[in-house]
Design an enzyme around this catalytic site. Structure first.
Site, PDB file in Angstrom:
ATOM      1  N   TYR A 145      80.048  17.101 -68.656  1.00  0.00           N
ATOM      2  CA  TYR A 145      80.846  18.319 -68.794  1.00  0.00           C
ATOM      3  C   TYR A 145      81.486  18.780 -67.486  1.00  0.00           C
ATOM      4  CZ  TYR A 145      78.887  18.935 -73.484  1.00  0.00           C
ATOM      5  OH  TYR A 145      78.542  18.767 -74.789  1.00  0.00           O
ATOM      6  N   LYS A 195      68.021   9.162 -71.336  1.00  0.00           N
ATOM      7  CA  LYS A 195      68.271   7.824 -71.899  1.00  0.00           C
ATOM      8  C   LYS A 195      68.217   6.828 -70.752  1.00  0.00           C
ATOM      9  CE  LYS A 195      69.362   5.148 -75.424  1.00  0.00           C
ATOM     10  NZ  LYS A 195      68.336   4.833 -76.452  1.00  0.00           N
TER      11      LYS A 195
END
Length: 381
Positions: A145, A195
């Protein structure tokens, strides 16, 4: 001997950003509850209306003027409704106001509780309130972002788009440190959600920060879960989690899943926290502007009222924060539905009900209230 003058009430300088759609309705309900909290707990607030949103943009062409940012930096906190309108191209207001506010006010952390209150329906079969009480701490300024990217050959079959994701030690460290502090006043468990098997470099950074910061909090137990596994564990075994810390993109996605567990977006709250005291934090429900129901009184103000409770907790009004939460939870438990005309009361009427429950002080306290824990975390900083 003369009687000493009574001490002046504690005062908090609050910016009120109503925004678009149902935002003004839910904020007005929350302010009704704030009035009741002030009367009961003996503090006061000065409130400044800030006209940001679609109407302001369409009338002036301004998204977030510099003078508005300067003014907001003088406030103690921001109570925010919602931003977004079909009259404005998607992304313009969201990036130009919401993301810009987080950046300009260094609101480093997005905090979202995932709590199922007694009597509130959930679509997860067999889930009980005792099993669903966790908090997601989301890094709020970096990751995917950062809004940096580029495209070449747009409009052709060779169109190539690159979107950057940025992770810095500084931003990750301040997020992780807050998460450890919060875990230390809750149940002492911290889970990193990432992840790391694919996003190897970012994952190494996050893990290294967890290891270093964790040495200062030896009583907090840590573990790890991949974000895809989190989407399985969260609805099935939410009791596994206490405080979850994660990056910006993963947090954005996982918290909406968490909102489903607790009854839907209408009852979910959030805080965008400035953790260094350089600017105010901003508190908002996560349901968005919902322009299709604006003006009908169909928006549930619980998310806004619970965001108000978070704001009070961060301002140090822990007792008032816990009372607002318990009053909101009590009213939610009596509703026949959590949204729309089926709630049996309008947005404004529900605000009045929560304010009345708060004033009466008869609502059962919420065990282990995050709202009051925020006051404890502030003392640890």
């Amino acid at each position: 001997m003369s009687t000493p003058p009574a001490a002046a009430p504690r005062r908090h300088d609050i910016a009120v950003l109503r925004g678009d759609g149902v935002g003004p309705e839910v904020v007005e309900a929350a302010l009704t509850v704030l009035d009741a909290a002030e009367r009961r707990f003996g503090f006061a607030s000065d409130r400044t209306e800030v006209p940001l949103g679609a109407d302001h943009y369409l009338a002036t062409g301004e998204l977030l003027p510099e003078e508005t940012v300067a003014d907001l930096k003088q406030r103690d906190a921001i109570l925010f409704g919602a931003i977004g309108s079909p009259r404005v191209t998607p992304g313009v207001l969201e990036r130009g106001v919401i993301l810009a506010l987080r950046r300009e006010l260094t609101q480093a952390i997005n905090l979202r509780p995932v709590r199922l209150y007694p009597g509130v329906p959930t679509p997860i079969a067999g889930l009980t309130p005792e099993r669903c009480d966790l908090v997601i701490v989301r890094e709020n300024t970096e990751g995917a972002y950062v809004a940096q990217g580029s495209s070449v050959h747009a409009g052709t079959h060779a169109w190539t788009a690159v979107q950057e994701s940025t992770n810095t030690w500084y931003a990750v460290q301040r997020t992780v440190d807050f998460a450890f502090r919060l875990a230390s006043v809750r149940r002492g468990r911290l889970t990193l959600c990432h992840k790391t098997n694919v996003l190897v470099e970012a994952g190494r950074l996050w893990n290294a920060v967890i290891e270093e910061v964790g040495q200062r909090y030896p009583d907090v137990e840590t573990d790890y879960v991949h974000v895809d596994a989190m989407c399985m564990h969260l609805p099935v075994h939410p009791e596994r989690f206490d405080v979850v810390v994660t990056d910006n993109l993963f947090g954005d996605i996982v918290t909406d899943l968490g909102a489903v567990l607790q009854g839907g977006l209408g009852v979910a709250s959030s805080g965008n926290l400035n953790v260094d005291g350089s600017a105010p934090s901003m508190f908002e429900p996560i349901h968005g502007s919902a322009p299709d129901i604006a003006g009908r009184g169909w928006a549930n103000p619980a998310g806004a009222c619970l965001s108000l409770a978070m704001m009070l907790g961060q301002l140090g009004e822990g007792e008032a924060a816990a009372a607002v939460e318990s009053a909101t939870a009590a009213v939610l438990a009596d509703l026949p539905a959590l949204a729309g005309a089926e709630m049996g009361a309008t947005t404004a009427e529900l605000g009045e009900r929560i304010a009345s429950a708060l004033a009466e002080g008869t609502a059962a306290p919420v065990e282990g209230s995050l709202m009051s824990q925020l006051a404890q975390v502030s003392e640890l900083s």
